[in-house]
Design a protein around this motif. Structure first.
Motif, short mmCIF file in Angstrom:
data_model
loop_
_atom_site.label_atom_id
_atom_site.label_comp_id
_atom_site.label_asym_id
_atom_site.label_seq_id
_atom_site.Cartn_x
_atom_site.Cartn_y
_atom_site.Cartn_z
N THR A 146 0.61 -0.80 0.27
CA THR A 146 0.33 -0.21 -0.35
C THR A 146 0.60 0.96 0.14
N LEU A 147 2.01 1.11 0.73
CA LEU A 147 2.69 2.33 1.08
C LEU A 147 3.58 2.36 -0.29
N GLY A 148 4.26 0.99 -0.95
CA GLY A 148 5.11 1.02 -1.85
C GLY A 148 6.51 1.39 -0.83
N LEU A 149 6.71 0.21 0.06
CA LEU A 149 7.91 0.52 1.13
C LEU A 149 8.37 -1.22 1.29
N SER A 150 9.33 -1.67 1.80
CA SER A 150 9.09 -2.65 1.54
C SER A 150 9.30 -3.04 3.13
N ARG A 151 8.88 -4.76 3.61
CA ARG A 151 8.58 -5.65 4.07
C ARG A 151 9.67 -5.15 5.34
N GLY A 152 10.53 -4.92 5.54
CA GLY A 152 11.73 -4.71 6.76
C GLY A 152 11.57 -2.77 7.17
#
Length: 173
Positions: A146-152
């Motif tokens: 959703t936010l365009g980030l990595s899981r980490g």
């Protein structure tokens, strides 16, 4: 009037009215001894007479010993009363659950205000991650997408945001 229900009565069997006039008081006394309550005893006797009338009519035709039948009916009805009493006394209603305090809405609103104030003090990304995680109940993978980030990044941002939120909430108390 003759003794109704006495053994060896040579005459015709009594009708319901004669039986009532002759035996009602004796039956009420018997019932009082059994149920220990005059009003209930009168009800027991009245119910016994009513049952006798329903079953045999007012002439009591077909009933060999009306006095014995009445005696048995009163004793059985008194036993039923005592069983119902015992059951009622044995019943313990569930404890009422204490309702919310009268000022619960006010306290809850105050607590929510503190949480919202603490959330406002976080960075935009921290706020977004926490809201998506705990309000929208998204998984880390869904938040990352959703936010365009990595899981980490989602994991570390959530951890830092919770630490900062905890400090802000503890400091406000």
């Amino acid at each position: 009037m003759y003794a109704v229900g006495a053994s060896g009565d040579p005459g015709p069997p009594p009708d319901l009215t004669e039986l009532y006039l002759a035996r009602r008081l004796d039956m009420v006394r018997l019932a009082v001894f059994l149920v220990d309550d005059r009003h209930t005893a009168e009800d027991v006797v009245q119910d016994a007479f009513a049952a006798m009338c329903r079953r045999y009519g007012t002439s009591l035709h077909g009933l060999q010993d009306p006095g014995a039948y009445l005696h048995t009916a009163v004793v059985n009805a008194a036993r039923s009363v005592l069983r119902r009493r015992r059951t009622a006394r044995a019943y313990t209603p569930p404890h009422p659950v204490a309702g919310p305090p009268v000022d619960e809405d006010l306290l809850l609103a105050e607590e929510h205000r503190h949480v919202l104030d603490a959330l406002a003090g976080l960075t935009r990304r921290q706020r977004e991650v926490l809201v998506l995680r705990y309000w929208s109940e998204l998984t880390e993978a869904q938040i990352a997408q959703t936010l365009g980030l990595s899981r980490g990044t989602v994991k570390s941002t959530a951890s830092r945001a919770l630490d900062a939120l905890e400090k802000k909430l503890e400091g406000g108390r």
